[in-house]
Design a protein around this motif. Structure first.
Motif, PDB file in Angstrom:
ATOM      1  N   ALA A   1       0.846  -1.199   0.000  1.00  0.00           N
ATOM      2  CA  ALA A   1       0.000   0.000   0.000  1.00  0.00           C
ATOM      3  C   ALA A   1       0.878   1.244   0.000  1.00  0.00           C
ATOM      4  CB  ALA A   1      -0.898   0.002   1.234  1.00  0.00           C
ATOM      5  N   CYS A   2       0.303   2.348  -0.451  1.00  0.00           N
ATOM      6  CA  CYS A   2       0.999   3.632  -0.377  1.00  0.00           C
ATOM      7  C   CYS A   2       0.694   4.268   0.970  1.00  0.00           C
ATOM      8  CB  CYS A   2       0.504   4.583  -1.466  1.00  0.00           C
ATOM      9  SG  CYS A   2       1.067   4.120  -3.089  1.00  0.00           S
ATOM     10  N   GLN A   3       1.646   4.994   1.487  1.00  0.00           N
ATOM     11  CA  GLN A   3       1.409   5.710   2.742  1.00  0.00           C
ATOM     12  C   GLN A   3       1.235   7.186   2.395  1.00  0.00           C
ATOM     13  OE1 GLN A   3       3.752   4.515   6.054  1.00  0.00           O
ATOM     14  NE2 GLN A   3       3.234   6.314   7.238  1.00  0.00           N
ATOM     15  N   TYR A   4      -0.006   7.647   2.446  1.00  0.00           N
ATOM     16  CA  TYR A   4      -0.340   9.020   2.056  1.00  0.00           C
ATOM     17  C   TYR A   4      -0.138  10.016   3.195  1.00  0.00           C
ATOM     18  CZ  TYR A   4      -2.517   6.863  -1.997  1.00  0.00           C
ATOM     19  OH  TYR A   4      -2.739   6.145  -3.132  1.00  0.00           O
ATOM     20  N   PHE A   5      -0.213   9.536   4.430  1.00  0.00           N
ATOM     21  CA  PHE A   5      -0.100  10.430   5.578  1.00  0.00           C
ATOM     22  C   PHE A   5       0.938   9.897   6.548  1.00  0.00           C
ATOM     23  CE2 PHE A   5      -4.492  10.616   4.067  1.00  0.00           C
ATOM     24  CZ  PHE A   5      -4.570  11.954   3.731  1.00  0.00           C
TER      25      PHE A   5
ATOM     26  N   LEU B   1       2.169  14.999   7.603  1.00  0.00           N
ATOM     27  CA  LEU B   1       2.774  15.146   6.287  1.00  0.00           C
ATOM     28  C   LEU B   1       1.922  14.452   5.245  1.00  0.00           C
ATOM     29  CD1 LEU B   1       6.495  14.363   7.202  1.00  0.00           C
ATOM     30  CD2 LEU B   1       5.296  16.546   7.258  1.00  0.00           C
ATOM     31  N   LYS B   2       1.827  15.074   4.083  1.00  0.00           N
ATOM     32  CA  LYS B   2       1.133  14.511   2.933  1.00  0.00           C
ATOM     33  C   LYS B   2       2.094  14.588   1.753  1.00  0.00           C
ATOM     34  CE  LYS B   2      -2.355  17.309   3.905  1.00  0.00           C
ATOM     35  NZ  LYS B   2      -3.557  18.072   3.858  1.00  0.00           N
ATOM     36  N   PRO B   3       1.919  13.744   0.734  1.00  0.00           N
ATOM     37  CA  PRO B   3       2.831  13.785  -0.413  1.00  0.00           C
ATOM     38  C   PRO B   3       2.810  15.153  -1.106  1.00  0.00           C
ATOM     39  CG  PRO B   3       1.427  11.851  -0.508  1.00  0.00           C
ATOM     40  CD  PRO B   3       0.907  12.707   0.602  1.00  0.00           C
ATOM     41  N   LEU B   4       3.963  15.550  -1.611  1.00  0.00           N
ATOM     42  CA  LEU B   4       4.046  16.776  -2.406  1.00  0.00           C
ATOM     43  C   LEU B   4       3.403  16.535  -3.756  1.00  0.00           C
ATOM     44  CD1 LEU B   4       7.764  17.692  -1.621  1.00  0.00           C
ATOM     45  CD2 LEU B   4       5.710  18.741  -0.636  1.00  0.00           C
ATOM     46  N   THR B   5       3.006  17.589  -4.437  1.00  0.00           N
ATOM     47  CA  THR B   5       2.404  17.473  -5.762  1.00  0.00           C
ATOM     48  C   THR B   5       3.335  16.682  -6.683  1.00  0.00           C
ATOM     49  OG1 THR B   5       1.298  19.585  -5.461  1.00  0.00           O
ATOM     50  CG2 THR B   5       1.492  18.776  -7.717  1.00  0.00           C
TER      51      THR B   5
ATOM     52  N   PHE C   1       6.926   8.762   1.387  1.00  0.00           N
ATOM     53  CA  PHE C   1       8.311   8.310   1.220  1.00  0.00           C
ATOM     54  C   PHE C   1       8.951   8.929  -0.022  1.00  0.00           C
ATOM     55  CE2 PHE C   1       6.528   4.992   3.944  1.00  0.00           C
ATOM     56  CZ  PHE C   1       7.462   5.030   4.975  1.00  0.00           C
ATOM     57  N   CYS C   2       8.170   9.109  -1.073  1.00  0.00           N
ATOM     58  CA  CYS C   2       8.702   9.737  -2.284  1.00  0.00           C
ATOM     59  C   CYS C   2       8.971  11.228  -2.055  1.00  0.00           C
ATOM     60  CB  CYS C   2       7.746   9.541  -3.457  1.00  0.00           C
ATOM     61  SG  CYS C   2       7.735   7.834  -4.056  1.00  0.00           S
TER      62      CYS C   2
END
Length: 72
Positions: free
Chosen positions: A28-32, A42-46, A52-53
């Motif tokens: 799964a992706c970790q969005y938060f 924290l949330k992913p940057l645009t 993690f990215c």
């Protein structure tokens, strides 16, 4: 040929610069992610698929393998 995927990544909070090594999920992706030091969420940057990215020393497993993350 599949390259070895790294599962450990050090996340750095952009607010307080606190760093913590975390194990990335492979299913799964970790969005938060909440910084344990300053409690910033924290949330992913645009353009990034997960925290993690955006904030990690290592990109998430799907990106490392050259595939899209979470079907995006």
């Amino acid at each position: 040929m599949s390259k070895e995927v790294q599962l450990q990544s050090v996340l750095t909070c952009p607010v307080c610069r606190h760093q913590k090594e975390e194990t990335m999920p492979t299913d799964a992706c970790q969005y938060f992610y909440e910084c344990e030091n300053c409690k910033t969420n924290l949330k992913p940057l645009t353009g990034d698929c997960c925290v993690f990215c955006s904030y990690g020393t290592v990109k998430c497993p799907p990106i490392q393998q050259g595939t899209s993350c979470c079907g995006s």
